[in-house]
Design an enzyme around this catalytic site. Structure first.
Site, mmCIF file in Angstrom:
data_model
loop_
_atom_site.group_PDB
_atom_site.id
_atom_site.type_symbol
_atom_site.label_atom_id
_atom_site.label_comp_id
_atom_site.label_asym_id
_atom_site.label_seq_id
_atom_site.Cartn_x
_atom_site.Cartn_y
_atom_site.Cartn_z
ATOM 1 N N GLU A 39 0.896 -1.168 0.000
ATOM 2 C CA GLU A 39 0.000 0.000 0.000
ATOM 3 C C GLU A 39 0.927 1.209 0.000
ATOM 4 O OE1 GLU A 39 -3.177 -0.174 -0.263
ATOM 5 O OE2 GLU A 39 -3.630 -2.236 0.271
ATOM 6 N N CYS B 6 -2.442 9.097 2.436
ATOM 7 C CA CYS B 6 -2.178 8.675 1.057
ATOM 8 C C CYS B 6 -3.349 8.976 0.137
ATOM 9 C CB CYS B 6 -1.851 7.189 1.039
ATOM 10 S SG CYS B 6 -3.118 6.238 1.890
ATOM 11 N N GLU C 51 -6.357 -4.152 1.072
ATOM 12 C CA GLU C 51 -6.550 -4.402 2.499
ATOM 13 C C GLU C 51 -8.014 -4.154 2.827
ATOM 14 O OE1 GLU C 51 -2.266 -3.940 4.556
ATOM 15 O OE2 GLU C 51 -3.391 -2.075 4.445
HETATM 16 P P1 NAP Z 1 8.360 5.051 4.475
HETATM 17 O O1 NAP Z 1 9.500 5.963 4.673
HETATM 18 O O2 NAP Z 1 8.328 4.200 3.250
HETATM 19 O O3 NAP Z 1 8.272 4.151 5.811
HETATM 20 C C1 NAP Z 1 7.284 3.154 5.955
HETATM 21 C C2 NAP Z 1 7.847 2.062 6.844
HETATM 22 O O4 NAP Z 1 8.943 1.417 6.177
HETATM 23 C C3 NAP Z 1 8.409 2.569 8.180
HETATM 24 O O5 NAP Z 1 8.164 1.603 9.167
HETATM 25 C C4 NAP Z 1 9.891 2.666 7.872
HETATM 26 O O6 NAP Z 1 10.714 2.603 9.014
HETATM 27 C C5 NAP Z 1 10.078 1.433 7.018
HETATM 28 N N1 NAP Z 1 11.292 1.450 6.212
HETATM 29 C C6 NAP Z 1 11.991 2.532 5.763
HETATM 30 N N2 NAP Z 1 13.058 2.106 5.032
HETATM 31 C C7 NAP Z 1 13.016 0.751 5.028
HETATM 32 C C8 NAP Z 1 13.831 -0.260 4.442
HETATM 33 N N3 NAP Z 1 14.903 0.029 3.694
HETATM 34 N N4 NAP Z 1 13.483 -1.554 4.627
HETATM 35 C C9 NAP Z 1 12.390 -1.870 5.353
HETATM 36 N N5 NAP Z 1 11.588 -0.970 5.950
HETATM 37 C C10 NAP Z 1 11.886 0.336 5.774
HETATM 38 O O7 NAP Z 1 6.968 5.829 4.470
HETATM 39 P P2 NAP Z 1 6.444 6.898 5.529
HETATM 40 O O8 NAP Z 1 7.089 8.195 5.241
HETATM 41 O O9 NAP Z 1 6.508 6.339 6.892
HETATM 42 O O10 NAP Z 1 4.902 6.961 5.134
HETATM 43 C C11 NAP Z 1 4.398 7.835 4.203
HETATM 44 C C12 NAP Z 1 4.125 7.115 2.886
HETATM 45 O O11 NAP Z 1 3.212 6.054 3.123
HETATM 46 C C13 NAP Z 1 3.458 8.020 1.876
HETATM 47 O O12 NAP Z 1 4.018 7.818 0.613
HETATM 48 C C14 NAP Z 1 1.996 7.549 1.905
HETATM 49 O O13 NAP Z 1 1.287 7.820 0.734
HETATM 50 C C15 NAP Z 1 2.164 6.091 2.178
HETATM 51 N N6 NAP Z 1 0.942 5.519 2.769
HETATM 52 C C16 NAP Z 1 0.193 4.690 1.979
HETATM 53 C C17 NAP Z 1 -0.998 4.171 2.476
HETATM 54 C C18 NAP Z 1 -1.812 3.251 1.622
HETATM 55 O O14 NAP Z 1 -2.691 2.592 2.171
HETATM 56 N N7 NAP Z 1 -1.578 3.172 0.319
HETATM 57 C C19 NAP Z 1 -1.389 4.459 3.783
HETATM 58 C C20 NAP Z 1 -0.607 5.312 4.557
HETATM 59 C C21 NAP Z 1 0.581 5.814 4.021
HETATM 60 P P3 NAP Z 1 11.235 3.987 9.708
HETATM 61 O O15 NAP Z 1 10.045 4.606 10.311
HETATM 62 O O16 NAP Z 1 12.231 3.530 10.685
HETATM 63 O O17 NAP Z 1 11.815 4.821 8.594
#
Ligand code: NAP
Length: 429
Positions: free
Chosen positions: A198, A232, A410
Site C-alpha cells: 500500500e 495517502c 486491504e
Molecule cells: P516510508 O518511509 O516508506 O516508511 C514506511 C515504513 O517502512 C516505516 O516503518 C519505515 O521505518 C520502514 N522502512 C523505511 N526504510 C526501510 C527499508 N529500507 N526496509 C524496510 N523498511 C523500511 O513511508 P512513511 O514516510 O513512513 O509513510 C508515508 C508514505 O506512506 C506516503 O508515501 C503515503 O502515501 C504512504 N501511505 C500509503 C498508504 C496506503 O494505504 N496506500 C497508507 C498510509 C501511508 P522507519 O520509520 O524507521 O523509517
C-alpha cells in the site's frame, strides 16, 4: 505459540480472539487517541476516528475468519474429485508507517490472524508507542505473544531487511512510500514471497461543471486536511472545470482560512503539525518551485511560527492556482497542507491529466450527471474512486492502489485472501 498452534485453532476460536481485541480497543479508545495525538500530532477528534477505524478491522475480520470457504470443482473423469483449500500463507512480516499508527497495524494483523497466520510487525520509528499500545490490546485480549510479535527499531534497513529477506516469513505486508515499497518487493522476490504493498498516492479531485462548486469545495477541503494532508488518499491535484473555477476557489479559500493550527489536544484545533523538519522543507521547496514557475498563492505559502508554533513543524494551509504540469507539485506526492488548483475545459483533457502519473491510489469526481460519473469512474486509472464522496473507505471495502501505488488490497472479503494460499487436492476414487 508456534505458527502451527495458531493455524490449528478453529476459525471460531480465532474469531473470538479478534472480537475480544475489538471490544478492548474500543474500551481503550480515549487513551489510545490521546496517545496518538501526543505521539503523532493529529487533532484529537481525528485520532478518535482513527481508533474507531482501527477497531473496525478487528471486528470485520473476526467475522470473515468464519467465512474462509473452499470449493469443489467437477472433474471430467467420473472417478476423480477436486477440492480447493485456502490455507494460511504462514508467518507474515508487516511494516507500517507513522501517519496512521494504529489502523495500518490492525488492517494487516486482523486479516492475518483471521486466516491463521502469525505476525512479526515493525512499526515506524516515529510512532512506536502507538504500536506498543496496540499490541497490549491484542495480548490483553488473549492473543499470545508469539502469535503477534512487535519489533521496534531505529534501524529500518537492517530489521526490515531481515523481516523481508528471511526464509521463514512467507508474506510481507507493507504500507509506506513507493520508493521503499519497491525495495521491499525486490528483496521479497529473492525468496518468492507473497507481497501486498500500500504505497504513495497523487489523488486527483475532479469537479465537473454540473456539480455544486460549494459542496465540492467543502469536500475537497475536508479530505485535503485529513491528518494535515499527510494521508495517502489526500487530494494532491484539484481539477476544476472553467465555469466553476472562481466559486470553487473562493469557497476553498474561506475554508482554508478558517482552519486552526496547533497542538492536537487543544480544543478547536483542526490542523496539526507535520511529522518532521524534512516534511516542512518539502512544503517550502514545492511552493518555491511552483511560484518560480508562475503559480499564484491564494492563501498560505509559508511556515507558521506565531503563538509558539515555531516549536513544531507547522505549515499554513496553502492554496495555489495557475498550477502547470512543469511544477514539482504537479508530479510529486505532497503529503502536506498544500492544494494546487488546475482549471480544465473538457472531460477528455481532465482524464488525461488525472492519469498522467505513475500513482493510482484514490481519485475523486464531483458531478450530478450519472453518465459523466460512469465515464470518469471507468476511465480513471485508480484503485479507488469517490463519486461525490470524500471517504470511500471502510473495513468492509477493498482499499488499494494500481500502478506504482501498490499491489493487493486491504480490508473487505478480498483482504482475507491476501493471507491465504490456494491448495488443490485431486482425489482418484
Ligand atoms: P516510508 O518511509 O516508506 O516508511 C514506511 C515504513 O517502512 C516505516 O516503518 C519505515 O521505518 C520502514 N522502512 C523505511 N526504510 C526501510 C527499508 N529500507 N526496509 C524496510 N523498511 C523500511 O513511508 P512513511 O514516510 O513512513 O509513510 C508515508 C508514505 O506512506 C506516503 O508515501 C503515503 O502515501 C504512504 N501511505 C500509503 C498508504 C496506503 O494505504 N496506500 C497508507 C498510509 C501511508 P522507519 O520509520 O524507521 O523509517
Amino acid at each position: 505459540m508456534r505458527f502451527d498452534g495458531w493455524a490449528g485453532r478453529t476459525a471460531y476460536e480465532r474469531s473470538a480472539a479478534l472480537a475480544a481485541a475489538h471490544r478492548l480497543m474500543l474500551e481503550r479508545k480515549e487513551a489510545l487517541a490521546q496517545l496518538m495525538t501526543r505521539e503523532q500530532g493529529k487533532p484529537l477528534r481525528m485520532a478518535r476516528n482513527e481508533v474507531g477505524y482501527a477497531a473496525d478491522f478487528l471486528s470485520w475480520f473476526a467475522e470473515e475468519a468464519k467465512r474462509n470457504y473452499g470449493e469443489t470443482i467437477p472433474s471430467a473423469r467420473a472417478d476423480q474429485r477436486f477440492l480447493v483449500l485456502h490455507q494460511p500463507v504462514g508467518v507474515v512480516g508487516a511494516i507500517t508507517p507513522w501517519n496512521y499508527p494504529i489502523s495500518m497495524l490492525t488492517r494487516k494483523i486482523a486479516p492475518a490472524l483471521a486466516a491463521g497466520c502469525t505476525v512479526v510487525l515493525k512499526p515506524a520509528e516515529q510512532t512506536p508507542l502507538c504500536a506498543v499500545a496496540t499490541f497490549e490490546v491484542l495480548h490483553d485480549a488473549g492473543i499470545d505473544p508469539g502469535v503477534v510479535n512487535l519489533v521496534t527499531t531505529s534501524d529500518p534497513e537492517t530489521v526490515g531487511g531481515e523481516l523481508v529477506g528471511h526464509r521463514s516469513v512467507r508474506k510481507v505486508a507493507f504500507t509506506g512510500s513507493t520508493e521503499v515499497g519497491k525495495q521491499i518487493a525486490a528483496t521479497a522476490a529473492r525468496t518468492v514471497k507473497r507481497v501486498s504493498l500500500e504505497l504513495g498516492g497523487h489523488a486527483p479531485f475532479i469537479v465537473l461543471d454540473d456539480a455544486d462548486p460549494v459542496r465540492a469545495a467543502k469536500g475537497a477541503a475536508a479530505v485535503k486536511f485529513l491528518n494535515t494532508g499527510q494521508a495517502c488518499i489526500c487530494p494532491n491535484r484539484l481539477f476544476v472545470q472553467r465555469a466553476l473555477a472562481d466559486e470553487f476557489v473562493a469557497t476553498l479559500q474561506q475554508r482554508f482560512e478558517r482552519l486552526v493550527a496547533g497542538a492536537g489536544a487543544t480544543d478547536g484545533v483542526t490542523v496539526g503539525p507535520l511529522i518532521d523538519d524534512a516534511a516542512l522543507d518539502k512544503m517550502e521547496r514545492q511552493v518555491a518551485d511552483a511560484v518560480d514557475r508562475g503559480a499564484n498563492v491564494v492563501t498560505g505559502g509559508h511556515r507558521l511560527v506565531d503563538g509558539g508554533l515555531d516549536r513544531g513543524c507547522f505549515y499554513a494551509p496553502t492554496l495555489l492556482t495557475q498550477v502547470t504540469p512543469d511544477m514539482a507539485i504537479y508530479r510529486e506526492e505532497t503529503f502536506g497542507p498544500i492544494a494546487p488548483v488546475i482549471v480544465f475545459d473538457t472531460e477528455d483533457e481532465v482524464i488525461a491529466m488525472a492519469n498522467d502519473t505513475e500513482y493510482g491510489l484514490a481519485s475523486y469526481v464531483y458531478t450530478n450527471d450519472l453518465s459523466r460519473a460512469f465515464r470518469l469512474m471507468e476511465r480513471l486509472d485508480y484503485g479507488m474512486v469517490g463519486v461525490n464522496d470524500i471517504n470511500p473507505t471502510s473495513a468492509a471495502a477493498p482499499f488499494g492502489g494500481v500502478k506504482e501505488s501498490g499491489l493487493g488490497v486491504e480490508g473487505a472479503r478480498q483482504g482475507l485472501a491476501e493471507y491465504l494460499d490456494t491448495k488443490l487436492v485431486g482425489i482418484a476414487l
